[in-house]
Design a protein around this motif. Sequence first.
Motif, PDB file in Angstrom:
ATOM      1  N   PRO A 172      -6.197  -2.084   3.357  1.00 24.67           N
ATOM      2  CA  PRO A 172      -7.562  -2.050   3.504  1.00 24.67           C
ATOM      3  C   PRO A 172      -8.271  -3.402   3.129  1.00 24.67           C
ATOM      4  O   PRO A 172      -9.186  -3.456   4.082  1.00 24.67           O
ATOM      5  N   LEU A 173      -7.688  -4.202   2.537  1.00 18.77           N
ATOM      6  CA  LEU A 173      -8.547  -5.540   2.188  1.00 18.77           C
ATOM      7  C   LEU A 173      -8.327  -6.351   3.529  1.00 18.77           C
ATOM      8  O   LEU A 173      -9.470  -7.015   3.926  1.00 18.77           O
ATOM      9  N   ILE A 180      -9.655  -2.693  -5.406  1.00 20.77           N
ATOM     10  CA  ILE A 180      -9.817  -4.184  -4.920  1.00 20.77           C
ATOM     11  C   ILE A 180     -10.006  -5.140  -6.148  1.00 20.77           C
ATOM     12  O   ILE A 180      -9.533  -6.426  -6.118  1.00 20.77           O
ATOM     13  N   TYR A 195      -9.833   1.672  -1.270  1.00 25.87           N
ATOM     14  CA  TYR A 195     -10.112   0.261  -1.388  1.00 25.87           C
ATOM     15  C   TYR A 195     -10.908  -0.356  -2.670  1.00 25.87           C
ATOM     16  O   TYR A 195     -10.682  -1.118  -3.289  1.00 25.87           O
ATOM     17  N   SER A 242       0.860  -1.277  -0.079  1.00 26.33           N
ATOM     18  CA  SER A 242       0.028   0.006  -0.033  1.00 26.33           C
ATOM     19  C   SER A 242       0.825   1.265   0.091  1.00 26.33           C
ATOM     20  O   SER A 242       0.482   2.215  -0.763  1.00 26.33           O
TER      21      SER A 242
END
Length: 286
Positions: A240-241, A226, A222, A73
């Motif tokens: 965030p996942l 994703i 996110y 990230s």
Amino acid sequence: MLTNIAETKAKPSRKAHRVLPGFRLTLGFTLVYLSLIVLIPLSTIVLQSFQMSGSDFLALITDKRIISAFKISLLTSLSAALFNVALGVLTAWVLVRYSFPGKTFINGLIDLPFALPTAVAGISLTAIYSQNGWIGQIFYAVGIPSAYSAVGITIALVFIGLPFIVRTVQPVLEEWDTETEEAAAILGAYRLRTFVFIILPQLIPAILTGFTLAFARGIGEYGSVIFISGNMPFKTEIAPLLMMTKLEQFDYPGATAIALMMLLISFLLLFIMNLIQWRYARRWGS
């Protein structure tokens, strides 16, 4: 006597110093509003994290999978923010300095990532940059996997972060006085030299602000990431996942612990950038 009357008239009244009427009321409303919207929700993250023991919290944040997710990230957000600095400044320059057909349309198009739902952006980017996509097949032909890789994550973060740079630099360029450039041209300075030594130093505070906003937004993004990331642990899995995975498993302390780490990283980033801006303004202001 006349001197005293003149001095009395020259002294402003206390009410003249009040810019807004009802200062106490408006300040109190602002503090209550910020507390309900910002401070109280953020404080619950800290309180929920305290439900874990110190050893459990340390074991969670030092887990190899979580460290890998944070690394992905941070690196992709940093790469996208740096790329957006160059692209955003160039875009803002073109929009301010040149007139061309469709300028208003392109200017409005800059804000599309703000209005577009992030999930829609993620699906669209995945379809375009996949191996069979219009643009993706070009990347794959030269050996660059543009989807389901760190490159794909960076592309998505560039998409959502570009408006931050453009919209912070554009007002500065619009208010810029071109007389300084004209004076530099008269003295024989080339355009590149004029931009680097005269214009760019004035843009640095705005660039730093846009960079910080884009970087912080990328860390917590996110929806647009994703789909194009592929979500492969230790390869393309983002922080965030993992937080959403903890929530789906009803592990609220674990999810809030990851959220707390993201909050601290964002706060530290904003603090460092504000410190740099303060020192830069103090140096150039003096």
